[in-house]
Design an enzyme around this catalytic site. Structure first.
Site, PDB file in Angstrom:
ATOM      1  CE  LYS A 186      -4.027  -2.109   2.193  1.00 46.06           C
ATOM      2  NZ  LYS A 186      -5.061  -1.956   3.249  1.00 46.06           N
ATOM      3  CE1 TYR A 216      -9.426  -2.755   0.206  1.00 46.52           C
ATOM      4  CE2 TYR A 216      -8.565  -0.816  -0.905  1.00 46.52           C
ATOM      5  CZ  TYR A 216      -8.363  -1.962  -0.146  1.00 46.52           C
ATOM      6  OH  TYR A 216      -7.094  -2.303   0.272  1.00 46.52           O
ATOM      7  CG  PHE A 246     -13.216   1.799   7.176  1.00 42.76           C
ATOM      8  CD1 PHE A 246     -12.770   1.258   5.982  1.00 42.76           C
ATOM      9  CD2 PHE A 246     -13.835   0.960   8.099  1.00 42.76           C
ATOM     10  CE1 PHE A 246     -12.941  -0.090   5.698  1.00 42.76           C
ATOM     11  CE2 PHE A 246     -14.004  -0.391   7.819  1.00 42.76           C
ATOM     12  CZ  PHE A 246     -13.555  -0.920   6.602  1.00 42.76           C
ATOM     13  NE  ARG A 252      -7.758 -13.100   5.163  1.00 39.12           N
ATOM     14  CZ  ARG A 252      -8.061 -11.817   5.056  1.00 39.12           C
ATOM     15  NH1 ARG A 252      -7.650 -11.122   4.002  1.00 39.12           N
ATOM     16  NH2 ARG A 252      -8.758 -11.205   5.981  1.00 39.12           N
ATOM     17  CB  THR A 277      -7.327  -5.365   9.903  1.00 35.64           C
ATOM     18  OG1 THR A 277      -7.924  -6.441   9.172  1.00 35.64           O
ATOM     19  CG2 THR A 277      -7.568  -4.057   9.175  1.00 35.64           C
ATOM     20  NE  ARG A 279      -2.583  -5.715   7.075  1.00 38.44           N
ATOM     21  CZ  ARG A 279      -3.706  -6.303   6.704  1.00 38.44           C
ATOM     22  NH1 ARG A 279      -4.241  -7.249   7.469  1.00 38.44           N
ATOM     23  NH2 ARG A 279      -4.307  -5.964   5.587  1.00 38.44           N
ATOM     24  CG  ASN A 293      -3.772  -2.280   6.695  1.00 35.86           C
ATOM     25  OD1 ASN A 293      -3.621  -1.850   5.558  1.00 35.86           O
ATOM     26  ND2 ASN A 293      -4.748  -3.101   7.017  1.00 35.86           N
ATOM     27  CG  HIS A 333      -5.672  -5.962  -0.146  1.00 33.47           C
ATOM     28  ND1 HIS A 333      -6.864  -5.917   0.523  1.00 33.47           N
ATOM     29  CD2 HIS A 333      -5.851  -6.813  -1.194  1.00 33.47           C
ATOM     30  CE1 HIS A 333      -7.732  -6.708  -0.095  1.00 33.47           C
ATOM     31  NE2 HIS A 333      -7.149  -7.257  -1.133  1.00 33.47           N
ATOM     32  CD  GLU A 381      -8.938  -8.786  -3.758  1.00 34.86           C
ATOM     33  OE1 GLU A 381      -7.789  -9.090  -3.383  1.00 34.86           O
ATOM     34  OE2 GLU A 381      -9.843  -8.460  -2.969  1.00 34.86           O
TER      35      GLU A 381
HETATM   36  P1  CMP Z   1      -7.464  -4.357   3.607  1.00 38.07           P
HETATM   37  O1  CMP Z   1      -7.010  -5.713   3.983  1.00 38.07           O
HETATM   38  O2  CMP Z   1      -6.905  -3.772   2.361  1.00 38.07           O
HETATM   39  O3  CMP Z   1      -9.064  -4.347   3.501  1.00 38.07           O
HETATM   40  C1  CMP Z   1      -9.844  -3.205   3.746  1.00 38.07           C
HETATM   41  C2  CMP Z   1      -9.046  -2.067   4.292  1.00 38.07           C
HETATM   42  O4  CMP Z   1      -9.809  -1.093   4.963  1.00 38.07           O
HETATM   43  C3  CMP Z   1      -8.099  -2.577   5.376  1.00 38.07           C
HETATM   44  O5  CMP Z   1      -7.096  -3.362   4.817  1.00 38.07           O
HETATM   45  C4  CMP Z   1      -7.669  -1.271   6.011  1.00 38.07           C
HETATM   46  O6  CMP Z   1      -6.718  -0.556   5.205  1.00 38.07           O
HETATM   47  C5  CMP Z   1      -8.994  -0.524   5.975  1.00 38.07           C
HETATM   48  N1  CMP Z   1      -9.739  -0.654   7.237  1.00 38.07           N
HETATM   49  C6  CMP Z   1     -10.327  -1.750   7.723  1.00 38.07           C
HETATM   50  N2  CMP Z   1     -10.938  -1.494   8.899  1.00 38.07           N
HETATM   51  C7  CMP Z   1     -10.716  -0.195   9.148  1.00 38.07           C
HETATM   52  C8  CMP Z   1     -11.085   0.670  10.205  1.00 38.07           C
HETATM   53  N3  CMP Z   1     -11.831   0.252  11.239  1.00 38.07           N
HETATM   54  N4  CMP Z   1     -10.698   1.947  10.138  1.00 38.07           N
HETATM   55  C9  CMP Z   1      -9.969   2.374   9.090  1.00 38.07           C
HETATM   56  N5  CMP Z   1      -9.584   1.598   8.045  1.00 38.07           N
HETATM   57  C10 CMP Z   1      -9.955   0.335   8.080  1.00 38.07           C
END
Ligand code: CMP
Length: 140
Positions: free
Chosen positions: A8, A48, A56, A84, A90, A101, A111, A114, A125
């Site tokens: 990212k 997304y 968010f 994963r 996350t 992470r 984070n 993905h 994807e």
């Molecule tokens: P990702 O695995 O790319 O999938 C969805 C993304 O949304 C996640 O990683 C984070 O970057 C973001 N995300 C998920 N939960 C939250 C949250 N509670 N607040 C802010 N960003 C979030």
């Protein structure tokens, strides 16, 4: 089998892209496709889409379009579940020691990486970013 990771914008900006790919290769993932892209707002919203009702969502789209990112098609046994596990929770505050992470992420949103969450989403994807000709499978 294949899965998709995206390094990212936060990780790329912080100069962590190479370290993250090295971490994944050391865990047995083979890189089958890689490119650097700057997502448009339309693309980020489409990628997304499943999160569009989440509070968010707008912030996530803004973050993911804030700079370039690196989609990577990765091959390994049990690739979807293993990736994963290797990237961790996350929220980096909840991620296990040694996960991508835990090592490289800034926050729950920023984070670092993905990963696809199912084989079906991995296929969707990968196709979002790569044509078939851009994927080179290294293993049987
Ligand atoms: P990702 O695995 O790319 O999938 C969805 C993304 O949304 C996640 O990683 C984070 O970057 C973001 N995300 C998920 N939960 C939250 C949250 N509670 N607040 C802010 N960003 C979030």
């Amino acid at each position: 089998m294949l899965t998709l990771a995206i390094v990212k914008p936060d990780a790329l900006q912080a100069g962590r892209a190479g370290s993250i790919l090295a971490h994944l290769e050391a865990d047995g993932f083979a890189v089958c496709g890689v490119k650097m892209v700057r997502l448009t707002e339309v693309e980020a919203r489409a990628f997304y889409e499943v999160h569009r009702e989440r509070p968010f969502f707008d912030s996530l789209v803004s973050f993911m379009t804030s700079g370039p990112c690196i989609p990577v098609a990765l091959e390994r046994d049990d690739a979807v579940d293993r990736l994963r596990t290797v990237i961790g929770a996350t929220d980096p505050a909840e991620a296990a020691e040694g996960t991508v992470r835990k090592l490289f992420a800034e926050s729950k949103e920023r984070n670092a990486i993905h990963a696809s969450d199912s084989p079906e989403n991995a296929a969707r994807e990968i196709a979002f970013f790569f044509s078939e000709a851009e994927i080179r499978r290294n293993r049987g």
